[in-house]
Scaffold this motif. Structure first.
Motif, short mmCIF file in Angstrom:
data_model
loop_
_atom_site.label_atom_id
_atom_site.label_comp_id
_atom_site.label_asym_id
_atom_site.label_seq_id
_atom_site.Cartn_x
_atom_site.Cartn_y
_atom_site.Cartn_z
N LYS A 1 0.83 -1.21 0.05
CA LYS A 1 0.19 -0.20 -0.03
C LYS A 1 0.78 1.24 -0.07
N TYR A 2 1.73 1.32 0.96
CA TYR A 2 2.60 2.41 1.01
C TYR A 2 3.80 2.78 0.36
N LEU A 3 4.33 1.51 -0.04
CA LEU A 3 5.60 1.48 -0.59
C LEU A 3 5.64 0.91 -2.08
N MET A 4 4.61 0.29 -2.55
CA MET A 4 4.46 -0.21 -3.72
C MET A 4 5.48 -1.44 -4.04
N ILE A 5 5.75 -2.10 -2.95
CA ILE A 5 6.61 -3.18 -2.91
C ILE A 5 5.70 -4.36 -2.59
N PHE A 6 5.72 -5.39 -3.88
CA PHE A 6 4.76 -6.57 -3.83
C PHE A 6 5.76 -7.98 -3.75
N SER A 7 5.06 -8.83 -3.03
CA SER A 7 5.46 -10.04 -2.61
C SER A 7 5.97 -10.55 -4.03
N GLY A 8 7.08 -11.37 -4.35
CA GLY A 8 7.61 -11.98 -5.35
C GLY A 8 9.11 -12.02 -5.59
N SER A 9 9.66 -12.24 -6.53
CA SER A 9 11.11 -12.52 -6.63
C SER A 9 11.92 -11.50 -6.05
N ASP A 10 11.53 -10.31 -6.16
CA ASP A 10 12.59 -9.25 -5.72
C ASP A 10 12.07 -8.64 -4.28
N PHE A 11 11.08 -9.47 -3.73
CA PHE A 11 10.54 -8.56 -2.30
C PHE A 11 11.76 -8.64 -1.22
N LYS A 12 12.62 -9.48 -1.08
CA LYS A 12 13.85 -9.42 -0.12
C LYS A 12 14.62 -8.39 -0.37
N ASP B 1 14.02 -5.45 -2.15
CA ASP B 1 13.26 -4.22 -2.33
C ASP B 1 13.09 -3.88 -0.82
N VAL B 2 12.84 -4.87 0.08
CA VAL B 2 12.48 -4.21 1.54
C VAL B 2 13.90 -3.94 2.35
N MET B 3 14.95 -4.43 1.69
CA MET B 3 16.27 -3.87 2.62
C MET B 3 16.35 -2.40 2.95
N GLU B 4 15.74 -1.85 2.02
CA GLU B 4 15.72 -0.26 2.41
C GLU B 4 14.74 0.27 3.12
N PHE B 5 13.73 -0.78 3.59
CA PHE B 5 12.68 -0.34 4.48
C PHE B 5 12.46 -1.59 5.68
N PRO B 6 13.44 -1.77 6.39
CA PRO B 6 13.37 -2.75 7.54
C PRO B 6 12.18 -2.36 8.60
N LEU B 7 11.72 -3.42 9.07
CA LEU B 7 10.61 -3.24 10.06
C LEU B 7 11.48 -2.84 11.35
N ILE B 8 10.96 -2.09 12.24
CA ILE B 8 11.66 -1.70 13.55
C ILE B 8 10.84 -1.94 14.64
N ILE B 9 11.45 -2.83 15.60
CA ILE B 9 10.87 -3.21 16.82
C ILE B 9 11.46 -2.64 18.11
N LYS B 10 10.54 -1.91 18.91
CA LYS B 10 11.03 -1.21 19.87
C LYS B 10 10.85 -2.09 21.34
N ARG B 11 12.10 -2.37 22.02
CA ARG B 11 11.87 -3.23 23.34
C ARG B 11 12.51 -2.41 24.26
N GLY B 12 11.85 -2.16 25.32
CA GLY B 12 12.41 -1.11 26.38
C GLY B 12 12.78 0.23 25.43
N ASP B 13 14.10 0.56 25.82
CA ASP B 13 14.49 1.85 25.26
C ASP B 13 15.32 1.47 23.95
N ASP B 14 15.32 0.21 23.45
CA ASP B 14 16.28 -0.27 22.26
C ASP B 14 15.42 -0.36 21.06
N TYR B 15 15.95 -0.09 19.93
CA TYR B 15 15.26 -0.26 18.65
C TYR B 15 15.79 -1.44 17.83
N TYR B 16 15.25 -2.40 17.30
CA TYR B 16 16.02 -3.55 16.50
C TYR B 16 15.26 -3.63 15.34
#
Length: 192
Positions: free
Chosen positions: A19-30, A32-47
């Protein structure tokens, strides 16, 4: 290999990328998403977490841990800030005065920064002998516990004995050249 997954029965996890980045599942998905990692916050740290694969139902799978209840958000990798931020680590390492430095960087950084990947590790050669490799998961310490990460650079400085003071009075590492490369609009346009 991809034991950690985010899955919901009522919605594809890839929907935000689509929806937001026009990155679709398929052969180039991995790639394409390197530029847009998911971030998880645990306590004061981000992963950062980079999906390694997408299943047929749209669930995202990861090499590193994603825990039930983790809140995630999509982040953007800014090449300029990555290279500028990477200049802080060699300066801290210099204060430690290592005789040898082992550098482990996520392969995603190499893919994302392309020919500029060496710019973030080059300053270590001004400090000590070094070697390293690119990986698909890096261990870091957080609150005294090892945590597996994606998208990070880990540098381990080693020395025998006490500091010698060999860097006292010398100018600090210069980041000017690296900042110019990092702010190069051609690089940013190639990566975005």
């Amino acid at each position: 290999m991809f034991e950690n997954a985010i899955a919901q029965a009522d919605q594809k996890e890839t929907a935000a990328y689509e929806k937001y980045l026009m990155i679709f599942s398929g052969s180039d998905f991995k790639q394409d998403v390197m530029e847009f990692p998911l971030i998880i916050k645990r306590g004061d740290d981000y992963y950062p977490r980079i999906p390694g694969k997408v299943d047929e139902d749209g669930g995202l799978h990861f090499i590193v841990d994603v825990r039930e209840g983790d809140a995630v958000r999509i982040a953007y990798g800014d090449p300029g800030k990555i290279i500028e931020g990477a200049m802080l680590l060699p300066e801290k390492m210099r204060e430690f005065e290592p005789e040898y430095t082992m550098i482990i960087a996520c392969a995603a950084r190499q893919v994302f920064l392309k020919g500029y990947a060496g710019e973030e590790i080059r300053p270590f050669s001004q400090i000590s002998s070094n070697a390293g490799y690119y990986s698909h998961g890096e261990l870091v310490m957080a609150d005294g516990h090892p945590v597996m990460n994606n998208s990070v650079l880990v540098a381990v400085g080693m020395r025998e004995g006490s500091k010698t003071g060999k860097y006292e009075g010398l100018p600090h590492l210069q980041a000017t050249e690296h900042r110019e490369i990092a702010r190069n609009p051609e690089l940013v346009s190639k990566l975005t």
